[in-house]
Design a protein around this motif. Sequence first.
Motif, mmCIF file in Angstrom:
data_model
loop_
_atom_site.group_PDB
_atom_site.id
_atom_site.type_symbol
_atom_site.label_atom_id
_atom_site.label_comp_id
_atom_site.label_asym_id
_atom_site.label_seq_id
_atom_site.Cartn_x
_atom_site.Cartn_y
_atom_site.Cartn_z
ATOM 1 N N PRO A 157 45.983 27.504 62.309
ATOM 2 C CA PRO A 157 46.243 26.952 63.487
ATOM 3 C C PRO A 157 47.926 26.769 63.678
ATOM 4 O O PRO A 157 48.485 26.633 62.892
ATOM 5 N N MET A 158 48.365 26.923 65.166
ATOM 6 C CA MET A 158 49.564 26.477 65.691
ATOM 7 C C MET A 158 49.663 25.128 65.697
ATOM 8 O O MET A 158 48.864 24.471 66.515
ATOM 9 N N PRO A 159 50.920 24.712 65.477
ATOM 10 C CA PRO A 159 51.333 23.417 66.020
ATOM 11 C C PRO A 159 51.309 23.359 67.529
ATOM 12 O O PRO A 159 51.687 24.350 68.113
ATOM 13 N N LYS A 160 50.846 22.362 68.240
ATOM 14 C CA LYS A 160 50.827 22.197 69.690
ATOM 15 C C LYS A 160 52.108 22.205 70.093
ATOM 16 O O LYS A 160 53.062 21.715 69.634
ATOM 17 N N GLY A 161 52.557 22.995 71.111
ATOM 18 C CA GLY A 161 53.775 23.206 71.834
ATOM 19 C C GLY A 161 54.724 24.010 71.491
ATOM 20 O O GLY A 161 55.757 23.887 71.540
ATOM 21 N N ARG A 220 51.984 20.861 60.549
ATOM 22 C CA ARG A 220 51.757 20.967 61.811
ATOM 23 C C ARG A 220 52.323 19.823 62.765
ATOM 24 O O ARG A 220 52.800 19.895 63.683
ATOM 25 N N ARG A 221 52.019 18.609 62.238
ATOM 26 C CA ARG A 221 52.236 17.458 62.810
ATOM 27 C C ARG A 221 53.855 17.366 62.895
ATOM 28 O O ARG A 221 54.214 16.752 63.849
ATOM 29 N N ALA A 222 54.498 17.539 61.912
ATOM 30 C CA ALA A 222 55.668 17.394 61.644
ATOM 31 C C ALA A 222 56.583 18.303 62.516
ATOM 32 O O ALA A 222 57.543 17.997 63.314
ATOM 33 N N TRP A 223 55.966 19.453 62.894
ATOM 34 C CA TRP A 223 56.581 20.669 63.705
ATOM 35 C C TRP A 223 56.350 20.057 65.085
ATOM 36 O O TRP A 223 57.103 20.238 66.124
ATOM 37 N N TYR A 261 55.182 17.829 52.758
ATOM 38 C CA TYR A 261 53.845 17.549 53.497
ATOM 39 C C TYR A 261 52.748 18.204 52.878
ATOM 40 O O TYR A 261 52.809 19.472 52.416
ATOM 41 N N GLY A 262 51.531 17.995 53.184
ATOM 42 C CA GLY A 262 50.372 18.387 52.883
ATOM 43 C C GLY A 262 49.830 18.022 51.157
ATOM 44 O O GLY A 262 50.505 17.190 50.663
ATOM 45 N N ASP A 263 49.101 18.750 50.677
ATOM 46 C CA ASP A 263 48.335 18.197 49.357
ATOM 47 C C ASP A 263 49.082 19.194 48.343
ATOM 48 O O ASP A 263 48.542 18.912 47.176
ATOM 49 N N ASP A 264 49.866 19.945 48.617
ATOM 50 C CA ASP A 264 50.179 20.969 47.469
ATOM 51 C C ASP A 264 51.397 20.517 46.580
ATOM 52 O O ASP A 264 51.806 21.060 45.646
#
Length: 731
Positions: A234-238, A456-459, A502-505
């Motif tokens: 998925p791509m970040p919105k905007g 994606r939220r950060a972007w 960010y993320g679970d990695d």
Amino acid sequence: MSIPIALVWHQHQPYYKDLQSGEMLLPWVRLHGIKDYYGMARLISEFPGMRCTINLVPSMLSQLEDYVERDATDPFLRRTVIHADALSELDTHFILDHFFMAQWDRMIRVHPRYGQLLEMRKLGRRSVIRAAEEFSKQDLRDLQVWFNLAWFHPVSFEESEALRSLRAKGRDFSEEDKSVMLAEQKTVLARVIPLHKELLARHQVELTTTPFYHPILPLLCDMRSAQIAMPGTPMPKGHVSLAVDAEMQVKRAVEYHKQLFGAAPTGMWPSEGSVSPEMVPIVARHGIQWIATDEEILSASIATGLRNGSGILEKPGLLYRGWNCGTPGASVNMVFRDHHLSDLIGFQYQGWDGEAAADDFIARAHATAAERPAGDETMIAVVLDGENCWEHYPNQGIGFLRALYGKLQRGGGPLQPVRVSDHLHAHPPAHRIEKLFSGSWINHDFYIWAGHAEDRRAWEYVYRTREDLVAATSKGNIAPEALAQAWEELYIAEGSDWYWWYGDDHSSGNDAAFDSLFRTHLKNVYVFLGLEPPAFLNVAVKGLAHARRYTMPQTTLAIKVDGHVSSYFEWLGAGRYRADKEGGVMTAANASLVEQIFFGYDKKHLCVRVDLRSANPADPSDETPAAKSHHVNGVAVRFTAPQPLSLLIDPLQTSAPRYEGLWKTNASQVAWHDVLEFKIPFAAMGALPQQELNFYVEVLATDRPSERYPRSCTLDLVVPPENAQEMEWMV
């Protein structure tokens, strides 16, 4: 004939400076400055015949200059300077929570007083309020000194009588002692950039750069690059192209490097080794002649596997040479790191004798390229982080590096150290990459920086903030200096490091601070524009599911030591370590030998289960555990507390494990079939109730160096009280 080898050390820290306050919010540029940025360069200077490349990220160098020339500070430094008698309650709590942020085994416990303070603190076992009750003013002053003293590189102790005296004194430091230590710190930081200039002038090193704030250029040019290796991501919105920002980050890096070192760089390690066709003309326009990335990018670009299923390099003639990529008007040369050799230094040699590790590395590197498979173009590229791995080596890796450099600089040896530009100038690449694959040095994709919902939220935060910044810029009513500062904050937020955590990695151990700092940079965009930061920037990007290296034991176990997974519930209350979730600043290219480790306790025993990854045995008819387990020929359990002990398990003689150290009894139970299971009596280790156990597992294999799990910490648990079962209840 010697084989050319190019060692490239990447020196990097994120941009911690808050442009509003002028303070560095985290201390790592300062602390790595007195350790790695000085120590690594200083070691090279000892060997006049040594040649290598050091990649210096502008965002790190800029902060280093702030400490040296503008007396920058950070919350850790401020609380070091305060007299111990004048520390507030909040200052004390900060020190007790943060001044043990160093590698416990190699940087804390090796110093008796610092190790004693760590044990007094009982991190994770009691609150800071309770701990503060036991720390005297002298304890706190000793902690202020040791947190900083432990970060000095060993070469600084060799050079400075003052540092040696402080280390020898060890405890009961005075405020004057602390002032001496801080003065030494400033002196070492001031030597870092001049020392690199000296090495450059002597032609010992090539200095290269990275886009200014360490952004991932392919994702700025086109976020859809993430879908090349990960279709359906998925791509970040905007999302929009930020190619103009990518160009600015490269332009600024080249200009800053030229200003600092007197000449523009000709080489670049693009942030995270990330490449795409779109970024090639950008770097070429600014005079970059070569870039480096990982071997998997080469393999994907030319659609040819380089290694067999066992990881053996079968096509060294493709890997060990330079390549040209791009269009005739905008092309760059490329070199590709041998990630197996790079990982030997990054991960595997930490527990080796330095001399033996240097010999092993040279032998392995030479063996893979002994026939000069690319003719005169042959060059092995070894590229890795030049700062973080040394914390896991004895004495910060000084024994290994001195042995390695000493052997490499001798004339007529099997390997000849070279600077990348020198080799490519003498042997221009004859091979060409027609279609460069978009990816990074890790798994040849961008999952870490764009694959998780938090990424994606950060972007999306960046895109929304940038949209407002563009609108404000177009109005033309903002003072030029304020507008420039606002754009600066935006460029900072484009750096790769924010998205790494960010993320679970991955987990930094300080994720909340990174999240807050990321959003502070974006908020400052609005502050410089004279606007109220929007409410969405008050919402943390980081969710509740923080990445952890392992989970903790929850309840008493009832384990049958038979080497089989008897039922789902048998290990249900155990702590669990997963090798694929460890992450860290560096990520190993090799698949790990261990899949997961379960650990916990029953009434009288430490209980451990090790799940090894299966592999094709050399002899399919061989049903021994060693054959089933990737040619593993031993597992060692290494205890660091309550005392140094080792249990060594041979898969063919599980009934007779070897004991090293002062064991009370030899009464362990071991079984190794589908999995390795064992129980060790607490009494055998001399471990008392409520005492902390720290251990790690080391796996010995015939086809690769030994591997430690976890790589960067220990597995910890508290010996349960005799009535532990009475206090537990589990659904």
